[in-house]
Design a protein around this motif. Structure first.
Motif, short mmCIF file in Angstrom:
data_model
loop_
_atom_site.label_atom_id
_atom_site.label_comp_id
_atom_site.label_asym_id
_atom_site.label_seq_id
_atom_site.Cartn_x
_atom_site.Cartn_y
_atom_site.Cartn_z
N ARG A 271 -2.27 37.73 1.31
CA ARG A 271 -2.91 36.66 0.54
C ARG A 271 -1.80 35.81 -0.10
O ARG A 271 -0.69 36.31 -0.33
N ALA A 274 0.99 37.20 -2.52
CA ALA A 274 0.91 38.67 -2.55
C ALA A 274 2.29 39.28 -2.73
O ALA A 274 3.25 38.86 -2.09
N GLY A 299 -4.18 43.37 -4.37
CA GLY A 299 -3.57 42.06 -4.11
C GLY A 299 -2.13 42.14 -3.64
O GLY A 299 -1.52 41.10 -3.39
#
Ligand code: SF4
Ligand code: SF4
Length: 423
Positions: A271, A274, A299
């Motif tokens: 992501r 991240a 995350g």
């Protein structure tokens, strides 16, 4: 009853408990692995291999035994698989990764031993391990105290213990080579097959190929925009320990091909923003996805894994160019002696290796994963944390078992680490 259930019942499994175990494993896998978004399609092979561990794989080994092959159960990556394959036998790692079986071990054995050992004992004593009735030989090793005493409990004629010295001196190396030779003799005796330079060379080349492919997978995992999650890379490693190696290599090669395509198309599982984590320490065998899942669902991304279900398994090829049986056995002994399990003292190689891996993977932080009551990894975590601090790398040590009760607590600590990295 399905065909596989009939076979499992014939093998003497407690089918009611086995049903509970399979349901529990399936739920864990769905929640922690299948729930991940954007998984490579080629992971379907590895999902199925985990699913079929108590199904098709059991039938395959059952049929191989009926055709005269032997199955050898292992509990550690120090057992030289090349020797097993060279004699036409089938090695299968039998370590337990599930919390479900632990109460069955705790009925008889102390609670204060690591969950990996308890889970393994629990599977054996709950009559739910389908590999146990199929194994012709089990191989233990003198790595940690919990394991050494486990072999006394599980031992007997069908058991072989490899004496692994705990210092990397020349004398220890010679002792280890003798152990490796004696193991080859035991496997020959069991199978009735003479291990030759040719069969050892073939097995070494096959295992080298497998390790090379896993090394390439680790390369994708640590790339700038990884096309595969650390949890999926872990699943591949778990399958490596139980699958038929030729077929496994084919499946990894197809996965790598897909990862190449993903990189070309700019597909990543990271992501935006991240944080990159190196996970170091104890192995996470099939059934155990706990810490990987917490890190990646918080995350961050596990971009490298320093463990026996990670780099320790695939690093260091065997020098397969040796031409004699003795030369190849020596090359195999050398390769396995380079593994840096925390049972060694001193273990400077491992301390340096964790720092080097973290830098190579451009990790923002290192999470040390220590299974509860695993004293050697727990103690070594102190030295490694100091070395990481000197190298300017933040780290966190998580001591935990297989149960889910402390997951919230671990998540809070991981999130705090990630928050700290962001700020
Ligand atoms: S951590 Fe040590 S004892 Fe455990 S599997 Fe790895 S090498 Fe073997
Ligand atoms: S995790 Fe630690 S205590 Fe458990 S079997 Fe492996 S080395 Fe031994």
């Amino acid at each position: 009853m399905s065909g596989c259930d009939t076979l499992l019942a014939e093998l003497g499994l407690n089918m009611e408990r086995h049903g509970e175990l399979v349901e529990n494993l399936g739920r864990t896998y769905r929640e922690k692995v299948l729930s991940q978004p954007d998984r490579p399609a080629s992971m379907a092979y590895f999902d199925s291999a985990i699913h079929e561990l108590h199904g098709d794989r059991i039938r395959e080994i059952f049929e191989a035994r009926a055709a005269g092959r032997k199955m050898i159960g292992t509990f550690c990556i120090y057992v030289p698989e090349e020797i097993v394959f060279a004699a036409g036998a089938i090695p299968v790692a039998l370590c337990g990764g599930t919390a479900w079986s632990i109460p069955y071990a705790e009925q008889t054995f102390p609670r204060e031993i690591c969950p990996l050992v308890k889970s393994t004992l629990g599977l054996a004593f709950s009559d739910t391990c389908p590999f146990a009735p199929l194994e012709d030989l089990a191989v233990g090793e003198t790595t940690c105290d919990a394991k050494k005493k486990t072999w006394d409990i599980l031992g007997g004629d069908g058991f072989h213990v490899l004496h692994l010295p705990h210092k990397k001196t020349d004398a220890a190396r010679r002792l280890w080579l003798r152990e490796v030779r004696a193991f080859a003799g035991r496997v020959e005796h069991l199978t009735g097959v003479r291990i030759t330079a040719r069969s050892l060379g073939q097995a070494a080349r096959l295992m080298n190929r497998k390790r090379r492919l896993l090394g390439r997978l680790a390369g994708f995992q640590r790339s700038a925009a990884p096309p595969i999650s650390g949890t999926d890379a872990l699943v591949v490693m778990q399958v490596a320990l139980v699958d038929e190696p030729q077929r496994f290599c084919g499946a990894v090669a197809r996965l790598l091909e897909e990862l190449r395509r993903r990189v070309r198309q700019g597909v990543t599982v990271a992501r935006p923003g991240a944080k990159r984590v190196l996970l170091a320490g104890c192995p996470a065998v099939a059934g155990n996805y706990k810490v990987h899942h917490v890190i990646e669902s918080s995350g961050a991304l596990v971009v490298a894994n320093e463990s026996c279900t990670g780099s320790r398994y695939f690093e260091h090829p065997v020098d397969a160019r040796r031409r004699t049986r003795g030369g190849l056995l020596a090359a195999i002994a050398d390769r396995y002696f380079r593994i840096d399990c925390s049972c060694f003292t001193p273990n400077d190689e491992r301390v340096r290796s964790v720092v080097r891996m973290a830098r190579r993977a451009k990790a923002d932080a290192v999470v040390q994963y220590v299974l509860q009551y695993c004293h050697t990894y727990n103690m070594e975590a102190v030295r490694i944390a100091e070395a990481l601090q000197r190298a300017g790398l933040p780290s966190l040590t998580i001591g935990t078992d297989y149960a889910d009760q402390d997951t919230g607590q671990i998540r809070t600590r991981v999130e705090a680490l990630i928050e700290g990295l962001r700020s």
